[in-house]
Design a protein around this motif. Structure first.
Motif, mmCIF file in Angstrom:
data_model
loop_
_atom_site.group_PDB
_atom_site.id
_atom_site.type_symbol
_atom_site.label_atom_id
_atom_site.label_comp_id
_atom_site.label_asym_id
_atom_site.label_seq_id
_atom_site.Cartn_x
_atom_site.Cartn_y
_atom_site.Cartn_z
ATOM 1 N N THR A 183 0.829 -1.208 0.000
ATOM 2 C CA THR A 183 0.000 0.000 0.000
ATOM 3 C C THR A 183 0.863 1.257 0.000
ATOM 4 O O THR A 183 0.878 2.018 0.974
ATOM 5 N N GLY A 230 2.207 5.014 -0.487
ATOM 6 C CA GLY A 230 1.515 6.298 -0.396
ATOM 7 C C GLY A 230 2.079 7.145 0.719
ATOM 8 O O GLY A 230 2.622 8.211 0.481
ATOM 9 N N THR A 233 -0.879 4.042 6.650
ATOM 10 C CA THR A 233 -1.645 4.240 5.416
ATOM 11 C C THR A 233 -3.020 4.802 5.732
ATOM 12 O O THR A 233 -3.441 5.820 5.172
ATOM 13 N N PRO A 260 1.950 12.410 2.807
ATOM 14 C CA PRO A 260 2.683 11.864 1.659
ATOM 15 C C PRO A 260 4.009 12.568 1.354
ATOM 16 O O PRO A 260 4.436 12.589 0.195
ATOM 17 N N LEU A 296 3.362 10.441 -4.230
ATOM 18 C CA LEU A 296 2.938 9.580 -3.129
ATOM 19 C C LEU A 296 1.457 9.741 -2.833
ATOM 20 O O LEU A 296 0.774 8.754 -2.500
ATOM 21 N N LEU A 308 -0.380 7.573 -5.234
ATOM 22 C CA LEU A 308 -0.245 6.163 -4.860
ATOM 23 C C LEU A 308 -1.102 5.836 -3.646
ATOM 24 O O LEU A 308 -1.689 4.753 -3.550
ATOM 25 N N LEU A 309 -1.193 6.792 -2.702
ATOM 26 C CA LEU A 309 -2.011 6.574 -1.511
ATOM 27 C C LEU A 309 -3.484 6.439 -1.881
ATOM 28 O O LEU A 309 -4.192 5.567 -1.356
ATOM 29 N N TYR A 310 -3.962 7.273 -2.778
ATOM 30 C CA TYR A 310 -5.354 7.173 -3.232
ATOM 31 C C TYR A 310 -5.617 5.787 -3.812
ATOM 32 O O TYR A 310 -6.633 5.143 -3.493
ATOM 33 N N SER A 328 -3.967 2.985 -3.236
ATOM 34 C CA SER A 328 -3.878 1.963 -2.187
ATOM 35 C C SER A 328 -5.161 1.907 -1.366
ATOM 36 O O SER A 328 -5.651 0.827 -1.024
ATOM 37 N N ARG A 335 -9.336 11.337 -7.719
ATOM 38 C CA ARG A 335 -7.899 11.175 -7.434
ATOM 39 C C ARG A 335 -7.200 12.526 -7.452
ATOM 40 O O ARG A 335 -6.350 12.811 -6.598
#
Length: 364
Positions: A107, A109, A146, A155, A166, A169-171, A173, A224
């Protein structure tokens, strides 16, 4: 299944122990690992597995020491580039302990190497599904930094990725992995309210996927692009020690028993150090500090009398956040023995010892 949360208030840090049929796993251990060895002994468990959900930035982890003392294996995300012996975690990797399965989710992010751990208690699932013969369902997820209670991880703690990268990527995950779990799954994060790893954490120390889906502001953001914009705007300042801590955790810190004992400091020696400060005139007036002296007693005690030029950072508050950003590395003690604390290294200044050396104390 045995499950316990260990909460370290001064860091707002939560670690966990999971056990089944004589084996145990520890997730995100704090620096002082005695508490896990004690708990495992009381539960007749052997610690065989140690998981790090990411390279923690706000504290030095005890994973390497715990592995050495317990004879356990360390697991960490494949992108961590860890320098100690470890198992690289990728999506779907599982560890089975008795009736418990621990499954890794990558995960990224908060950090590029972040993972979450999905916990399934097969014995509990079997008992509840006797009549229907359903497959075992996960009962909990340890989300590291996370997903928090009421928030998500910041992030901006990577040297290799921008905060915009980041956040995106977090969104992904959150929406492609964590939010696909059933609503009843319990959520156990690595930090709570007061931690600098997030911005709007609630005071609760556990939640559910369903509750977070409905109440967590970050999970209400529609797109996003909007998520990236909100997560990267008005970020709180990042303490100077965050990147340093992450690098220490990448290599693994030395065991506490290997660290040299701090020598005692007499009032006369302390005065010599204080006189190194620019513009020190003997009455506590300091404009530039070369040497920093910390008084970790409560504020009221400090106000009643303290060493001139000392700084009050009480252990009862956010000691790590304030003291960790302090440039001093030479920590000594004056007029007392060790103070037992989770931080292990601290400075205690007693005005009585200062006065016994013939020095005046200041009052606020």
């Amino acid at each position: 299944m045995y499950f316990e949360q260990f909460y370290l208030t001064c860091l707002a840090h939560a670690s966990y122990m999971i056990g089944s049929e004589g084996e145990a796993a520890v997730v995100d251990p704090q620096r002082d690992v005695d508490i896990y060895l004690k708990a495992a002994g009381e539960q007749n468990l052997k610690i065989r597995h140690i998981f790090e959900t990411h390279l923690h930035a706000d504290f030095v982890s005890g994973h390497k020491e715990l592995a050495a003392r317990a004879g356990a294996q360390i697991y960490i995300g494949a992108r961590a580039n860890a320098e100690f012996p470890h198992v690289r975690l990728t999506d779907g990797f599982e560890v089975k302990m008795g009736a418990v399965r621990i499954r890794a989710l990558e995960t990224p992010g908060h950090t590029p190497e972040s993972i979450c751990l999905v916990i399934t208690d097969e014995e509990k699932s079997f008992k509840s599904n006797l009549s229907e013969r359903k497959a075992a369902q996960p009962c909990a997820v340890l989300t590291g930094d996370t997903l928090f209670i009421g928030d998500v991880g910041r992030p901006d703690l990577s040297k290799t990725h921008t905060s915009l990268e980041l956040a995106g990527l977090l969104y992904d995950s959150l929406h492609e992995k964590l939010l696909t779990l059933p609503d009843a799954v319990m959520v156990y994060p690595a930090h709570g309210a007061g931690s600098l790893c997030g911005r709007a954490m609630r005071a609760e120390r556990a939640s559910t996927i369903g509750t977070e889906r409905l109440t967590n502001y970050a999970l209400q953001i529609a797109s996003r692009e909007e998520f990236i914009g909100q997560l990267t705007a008005n970020l709180p300042s990042r303490p100077d020690y965050f990147l340093e801590d992450a690098e220490i955790n990448r290599s693994g810190a030395a065991t506490l028993t290997d660290l040299p004992a701090l020598p005692a400091l007499s009032p006369a020696e302390l005065l010599v150090l204080l006189q190194q400060n620019a513009n020190f005139n003997g009455n506590g007036s300091v404009s530039v500090n070369v040497v920093n002296v910390l008084d970790v007693r409560p504020g009221d005690d400090f106000a009643a009398g303290h060493v001139p030029g000392s700084i009050c950072i009480a252990l009862s508050g956010q000691f790590a956040s304030w003291a960790g950003g302090n440039p001093t590395r030479r920590l000594r003690k004056l007029g007392c023995g060790w103070l037992e604390s989770a931080l292990k290294i601290c400075v205690v200044i007693w005005p009585a010892a200062w006065r016994r050396g013939g020095r005046p104390a200041c009052r606020c």
